[in-house]
Write a protein that holds these residues in place. Structure first.
Motif, PDB file in Angstrom:
ATOM      1  N   ASP A   1       0.869  -1.178   0.000  1.00  0.00           N
ATOM      2  CA  ASP A   1       0.000   0.000   0.000  1.00  0.00           C
ATOM      3  C   ASP A   1       0.902   1.224   0.000  1.00  0.00           C
ATOM      4  O   ASP A   1       1.959   1.221   0.646  1.00  0.00           O
TER       5      ASP A   1
ATOM      6  N   THR B   1      -3.222  -0.563  -3.034  1.00  0.00           N
ATOM      7  CA  THR B   1      -4.011   0.624  -2.698  1.00  0.00           C
ATOM      8  C   THR B   1      -3.074   1.820  -2.624  1.00  0.00           C
ATOM      9  O   THR B   1      -1.976   1.712  -2.071  1.00  0.00           O
TER      10      THR B   1
ATOM     11  N   GLN C   1      -7.878   1.877  -5.509  1.00  0.00           N
ATOM     12  CA  GLN C   1      -7.738   0.458  -5.222  1.00  0.00           C
ATOM     13  C   GLN C   1      -7.627  -0.321  -6.525  1.00  0.00           C
ATOM     14  O   GLN C   1      -8.425  -0.130  -7.460  1.00  0.00           O
TER      15      GLN C   1
END
Length: 419
Positions: free
Chosen positions: A268, A296, A366
């Motif tokens: 992420d 993400t 995402q």
């Protein structure tokens, strides 16, 4: 003869009892972090006597107030946002252009096993505080307050202020700030190691004293950093890496930094107050790497421009309000952001250059479908400039202290005499 034996035994006894006392004068990184953060170290720490001074007691009260207010108005709300909106988190969290900003990283991604921070600020040093003169300790505490004022007031570091306050003196660089943020978020520091990266992204630790050849090689390594192992209470160990390195195309091409990040797998990623650098032509490699290795991406509008998010690969969720760039970055306006944010979900916290509540924007991107790891690995191996894509139009502006003139004054960050 008997008296000589007694004298020898007495000398040995004194030596054995003195050894623990000398070793006890070495403070642990966790104790030093707590002391700098205005929190009491362990009762048997050699730093505990220093907490009895009026200067440290005032420092503790100041930080209690400052961090308490920050948690109430911003960080607790970010944690709630993370729990509700960031439900599928990876083990690795990448925060480019971060400086030592652990507060926001831990609030958005509290459960990451590995955090990787990077910026131009040096790692610095936290020497044994008990070996410093008392005026130097007081000066250090004061500098910590002044240096952290911008992040805790307006959510981003004023680079000029941090350089002025923390690049001089015995306690300097990003390391003491990381110490404070780890302590103030309830973490326990277990180990701190200086590390470097070689050109292939392999971790190198400092060589043993006396090995001049290894020391020279270590000093010449590309990305210089620190590895901090910590835990949240009795929870599992987590690792934070901070690397002082050039993230521009010419820097990451040879530093080994992206190769190191690539080995950590899918991550992420987070961007905040990034001076719109990823909209410039000098950071194509980093931008492409993040797009190809992230599940993400959480960012304000200073991160990756909207035009680089392929709608077939990314689901975009806008939060807050997009008011355009601040006046210091007039060429960085994104018309497609205005359209996207017409249906944005409100947020109750501020961050970034538009740090006021109801003025901040946050984009959660995402990934749709799996990540093709072979593509990014091949690109890192061949280092082909063509692979990273054409440079976009440059987005001009000033450094990250751009709208610091709008920052509110915090009374506790007053100037106080150094004793």
């Amino acid at each position: 003869m008997a008296s000589a034996l007694v004298a020898g035994l007495l000398a040995l006894t004194m030596a054995l009892t003195a050894a623990p006392a000398r070793s006890a004068e070495t403070s642990t990184p966790d104790d030093m972090a707590r002391f700098l953060a205005g929190l009491p170290p362990a009762a048997d720490s050699p730093l505990t006597p220093l907490t009895k001074s009026p200067s440290w007691e005032q420092h503790a009260r100041d930080f209690d107030s400052l961090f308490g207010q920050e948690d109430k108005t911003r960080l607790s709300k970010i944690r709630a946002f993370s729990q509700a909106r960031l439900t599928e988190k990876q083990q690795t969290m990448l925060y480019m252009f971060s400086g030592p900003d652990f507060l926001f990283a831990a609030s958005f991604f509290p459960s990451a096993t590995t955090y990787v921070f990077s910026g131009l600020e040096p790692v610095g040093e936290v020497p044994q505080l008990t070996a410093l003169p008392r005026p130097a300790v007081d000066s250090t505490l004061h500098n910590m307050e002044v240096s952290l004022g911008s992040l805790l007031s307006i959510s981003f570091f004023i680079t000029k202020n941090m350089q002025t306050q923390l690049e001089s003196g015995p306690v300097h660089g990003t390391l003491p700030v990381l110490y404070v943020f780890l302590a103030r978020t309830g973490k326990t520091i277990h180990d701190v190691t200086l590390v470097n990266l070689d050109a292939e992204g392999n971790i190198e630790t400092a060589p043993a004293p006396g090995d001049k050849a290894a020391a020279k090689k270590f000093a010449e390594s590309g990305a210089k950093g620190v590895k901090i192992v910590f835990s949240d209470g009795s929870g599992p160990n987590q690792t934070l890496y901070y690397f002082s390195t050039n993230l521009a195309d010419d820097g990451v091409k040879t530093s080994g930094f992206l190769q190191f990040c690539d080995r950590l797998g899918v991550a992420d990623s987070f961007f905040k107050s990034a001076s719109y650098l990823l909209a410039s032509g000098g950071f194509n490699r980093l931008r492409s790497f993040i797009l190809n290795r992230s599940a993400t991406i959480v960012q304000d509008d200073t991160g990756i421009p909207l035009t680089y998010f392929d709608p077939k690969k990314w689901r975009l969720q806008p939060f807050g309000h997009y008011l355009g760039p601040i006046s210091e970055f007039p060429t960085c306006y994104q018309p497609d952001m205005t359209e996207l944010f017409r249906k944005a979900i409100p947020i109750d916290f501020g961050l970034g250059y538009r740090w006021r509540t109801n003025e901040s924007n946050l984009l959660v991107a995402q990934r749709i479908g799996p990540i093709d790891g072979s593509a990014i690995n091949s690109a890192l191996t061949t280092a082909s400039d063509e692979w990273w894509g054409a440079a976009p139009k440059a987005c001009g502006g000033k450094p990250s202290e751009a709208n610091a003139k709008e920052a509110p004054e915090r009374p506790i960050l007053r100037s106080r005499p150094v004793r």
